[in-house]
Design an enzyme around this catalytic site. Structure first.
Site, short mmCIF file in Angstrom:
data_model
loop_
_atom_site.label_atom_id
_atom_site.label_comp_id
_atom_site.label_asym_id
_atom_site.label_seq_id
_atom_site.Cartn_x
_atom_site.Cartn_y
_atom_site.Cartn_z
N SER A 146 -21.72 1.04 -36.12
CA SER A 146 -22.95 1.82 -36.11
C SER A 146 -23.25 2.37 -37.51
O SER A 146 -23.47 1.59 -38.44
CB SER A 146 -22.86 2.93 -35.07
OG SER A 146 -24.11 3.51 -34.82
N ASP A 222 -27.06 -2.75 -25.77
CA ASP A 222 -26.94 -1.55 -26.61
C ASP A 222 -28.20 -0.70 -26.43
O ASP A 222 -29.32 -1.19 -26.65
CB ASP A 222 -26.77 -1.97 -28.07
CG ASP A 222 -26.39 -0.82 -29.00
OD1 ASP A 222 -26.96 0.28 -28.86
OD2 ASP A 222 -25.54 -1.03 -29.87
N HIS A 255 -23.18 0.07 -26.71
CA HIS A 255 -22.88 0.60 -28.05
C HIS A 255 -21.50 1.25 -28.13
O HIS A 255 -21.09 1.69 -29.19
CB HIS A 255 -23.94 1.65 -28.41
CG HIS A 255 -23.99 2.03 -29.86
ND1 HIS A 255 -24.52 1.19 -30.83
CD2 HIS A 255 -23.58 3.14 -30.52
CE1 HIS A 255 -24.44 1.78 -32.01
NE2 HIS A 255 -23.87 2.96 -31.85
#
Length: 278
Positions: A146, A222, A255
């Protein structure tokens, strides 16, 4: 450098340290996994950069990275994601301030004095690791998740002589164009968007390329995919400017670190192959 925790782990040692960092003018904490092979000779080193709100603990506790690092004989370094402490500027929102350093060097107040994360990782912490651990400093790779995926790719592109391999999970590829990045860049770097380009992978890949291919894994489910993590501009720029990228959209994954853990073994093996060839 002060050792604050140590655990035997997969035949090696997971050790947490803190030190007074001149770059960030704060006490910084980081973790190092030292595989059993490092007792015999210097080994490659992988730098893992975590995402928003995270510390060194997320990757070491949730991803299984130590097992794969022990298998392949690589040291893993997990820096914190920002300076921390009572006297360090912060923000009540999760995506700015402590835990959200964005791997850049801030120029705006009140952040500039402490938020110098890219310089810290590639300079001060780099030397600390080389001076104190049995690393082969000619074989270094960087990966992240991320915000840390953003950091991994941007540091890799800007420091090609330092990092010889790169991979990312769910990276922020165009931070100048999405809410997470815009918020951080405006606060840390100011309103001149020209200065943002030095920390934007989509812009950097147009002028900084590596001979090594970058591996990117993204979950198709995600929750941030469309709003924070668009891939199209980066992949187009990379293709236009001859930066090889292996982009894999993994069906059904989100995610979370469940996603990261599912493909961590492949990422470590990827780095080991790249480092052997470098």
């Amino acid at each position: 450098m002060k050792e604050i925790s140590r655990w035997k782990n997969f035949g090696g040692d997971l050790v947490v340290f803190e030190h007074d960092a001149k770059t960030t003018q704060s006490v910084m904490t980081f973790a190092v996994f030292i595989p059993p092979q490092a007792k015999e000779k210097p080994v490659p080193v992988l730098w893992y950069l975590s995402g928003l709100t995270c510390t060194w603990a997320n990757v070491m506790e949730k991803s299984g990275i130590q097992a794969y690092a022990a298998k392949h004989g690589v040291i893993v370094v997990a820096p914190d994601t920002s300076p921390r402490g009572e006297n360090i500027p912060d923000n009540e929102q999760y995506d700015l301030g402590q835990g959200a350093g964005f791997y850049l060097s801030a120029t705006e107040q009140p952040w500039a004095e402490h938020y110098q994360m890219d310089t810290y990782i590639t300079g001060e912490l780099q030397q600390l690791i080389i001076n104190n651990f049995p690393v082969d400093d000619e074989k270094q790779g960087v990966l992240g998740h991320s915000m840390g995926g953003h950091g991994a790719i941007t540091l890799f592109l800007k420091h090609a002589k330092l990092y010889k391999s790169c991979s990312a999970f769910s990276p922020i590829l165009s931070p100048s164009d999405v809410p997470w990045g815009q918020k951080a860049f405006q606060a840390y770097l100011g309103s001149n968007k020209d200065t943002w380009q030095a920390y934007d992978a989509t812009q950097l890949v147009k002028s900084h390329q590596s001979e090594q291919e970058i591996l990117i894994d993204q979950g198709s489910e995600d929750q941030f995919l469309s709003t924070q993590l668009p891939k199209e501009d980066f992949l187009a720029a990379a293709n236009e400017h001859d930066q090889a990228v292996m982009y894999r959209l993994q069906a059904g994954y989100d995610h979370s670190y469940y996603f990261v853990a599912s493909f961590m073994e492949e990422h470590i093996a990827w780095h080991v192959r790249q480092l052997k060839e470098s």
